[in-house]
Motif scaffolding. Sequence first.
Motif, PDB file in Angstrom:
ATOM      1  N   SER A 179      60.128 -38.667  33.224  1.00 57.83           N
ATOM      2  CA  SER A 179      59.925 -39.151  31.849  1.00 57.83           C
ATOM      3  C   SER A 179      58.458 -39.423  31.570  1.00 57.83           C
ATOM      4  N   LEU A 180      57.755 -39.991  32.574  1.00 61.78           N
ATOM      5  CA  LEU A 180      56.341 -40.302  32.382  1.00 61.78           C
ATOM      6  C   LEU A 180      55.490 -39.042  32.235  1.00 61.78           C
ATOM      7  N   LYS A 181      55.846 -38.027  32.973  1.00 63.41           N
ATOM      8  CA  LYS A 181      55.069 -36.793  32.842  1.00 63.41           C
ATOM      9  C   LYS A 181      55.157 -36.226  31.430  1.00 63.41           C
ATOM     10  N   SER A 182      56.378 -36.256  30.889  1.00 55.03           N
ATOM     11  CA  SER A 182      56.526 -35.758  29.514  1.00 55.03           C
ATOM     12  C   SER A 182      55.787 -36.628  28.516  1.00 55.03           C
ATOM     13  N   ARG A 183      55.874 -37.979  28.771  1.00 57.24           N
ATOM     14  CA  ARG A 183      55.165 -38.883  27.860  1.00 57.24           C
ATOM     15  C   ARG A 183      53.663 -38.767  28.013  1.00 57.24           C
ATOM     16  N   GLU A 184      53.191 -38.532  29.260  1.00 61.71           N
ATOM     17  CA  GLU A 184      51.748 -38.382  29.470  1.00 61.71           C
ATOM     18  C   GLU A 184      51.193 -37.174  28.712  1.00 61.71           C
ATOM     19  N   SER A 185      51.934 -36.115  28.759  1.00 58.43           N
ATOM     20  CA  SER A 185      51.449 -34.922  28.029  1.00 58.43           C
ATOM     21  C   SER A 185      51.363 -35.192  26.533  1.00 58.43           C
TER      22      SER A 185
END
Length: 574
Positions: A179-185
Amino acid sequence: MAPQYWVLVVAIVVLAVSVIVGLTLGARALRQFRTDRQDAQDRQDQEVGVAQAKVADANAKAASVRAEAAAAKAEAAAARAEARRVLETAHSEADTILEHAHRQAEAGAEQVRTAARRSGEREIALLNATVKEQSAEVERRAARIDERERLHSEEVERLVQRERRLGALESELARREASLKSRESAIEAAEEAKRRELERIAGLTVDTAKTELIESIEGQAKREAAILVRDIEQDARNTADTRARHIVVDAIQRIASEQTAESVVSVLHLPSDEMKGRIIGREGRNIRAFESTTGVNLIIDDTPEAVLLSCFDPVRREVGRLTLEKLVLDGRIHPHRIEEVFDSAKNEVERLCDRAAEEALVDVGITDIHPELTKLLGRLRYRTSYGQNVLKHLVETAHIAGIMAAELGLNTKTMKRAAFLHDIGKALTHEVEGSHALIGADVARKYGEHEDIVHAIEAHHNEVPPQTIEAVLTQASDACSGGRPGARRESLEAYVKRLERIEEIAGGKLGVEKVFAMQAGREIRVMVRPDDIDDIGAAVLARDVAKQIEEELTYPGQIRVTVVRESRVTELAR
């Protein structure tokens, strides 16, 4: 044959001869009378008269002989009566002698039975004490094993639960990471758009804005960090004492160690006081040989059925006691036999010391140790300090230090090893000059112990300033073991003098009214006159008394000084 019997026999023989002679003479006269009767009647009458005279004479002689025979019979009866009396007297004396001999034999047998009964009772008591000690040791070991098994099972349960929690956390982290990777992008794209818009609006470059922002955040962070440090320090001051007390109390409560009360002399009970003479020997030969062979002073005084053995070396004193005990049981006491029994007792005591050291090492959990250190630890089995057995004190100190180290998150094995070896120098204090802490440090360094352990040994009495946390915890665990109630004892005279000196120190201060030493000298309460000393003066007085006690007296643990200042105002309402 008795003379009376001879007299009787002689009298009877004389009587018989007299009767025979009379009868012979009478017969001869009768025959003469018959032959001469025809010759002459006159001469017959004369002869008859002569014969009658002779017969009368014979009858008189026979009567006298019968009287003499009766007297002889009477004397014989008297002699027989005397003989019977003498025989009865002899029988009565013989009965008396036999009865006296029987009484003496019964008295001797009773003494032998009493001595045998006493010896049997002592042996039974010794066996009962040995059995009780062994059963208590078995129960203690079983309790320790049960406790360890319980701790191990609890540890296994905690590890299983921790593994479950870690598995759940790992799955949750993987989900959050995706989830964080998607939010980071998405955030990076928004940040890039925001940055371009801010640059356009503010007319500043990214580097210039970053520098201004860093300066602002740095000042705010320093202020917040100072406030946080202040709060942390205040919280540490408030909770440090409580936390330390909790750790120490928990360590002491989890240690259940027995108390000892040993003396500097050994007492050996004898089966009887006659054994003292055999121990001394002819002209003191045996006692001189015993003292020169064992190096132990033998004290023989008026104490019934007991002797004392005195020696500054506890191991040597135990060897001497065991030697004398074997000699008394054997009964053969002479110089050559003393040397043989001494060698046997010395080997037996060495085996007992080695066994005690091995049991202590197993109890503490130490396996890799130099054999010479093991021998020195075994000698501490017979060493005491203020009545506390040193080897048991080392085991107790090691357990306390291990619990403290576990509470503080330190290496428990190193901490236990340092605490267990801290008093090893006491095994050599009578052979090497110097403090037992420094001697023990030299011995540990000689046999390859780690430098942290060596430093903890040499610093546990502040001969060397402690530089590591192991040294500080060794001091604390040593104080806990030696200072707990009942662990050590001191002489009554020293105890009374210490209490008197404590009261004198406080009573000599200005404004003090009464002083009471309480709780066996662990607390002192000072009553002051409120008109002479105010509240600030009471605090100063408590600090001065405590400082003077620290400088002048030596005592285990600590002494609490409490100054009581009380003002009372009374009025009457009429």
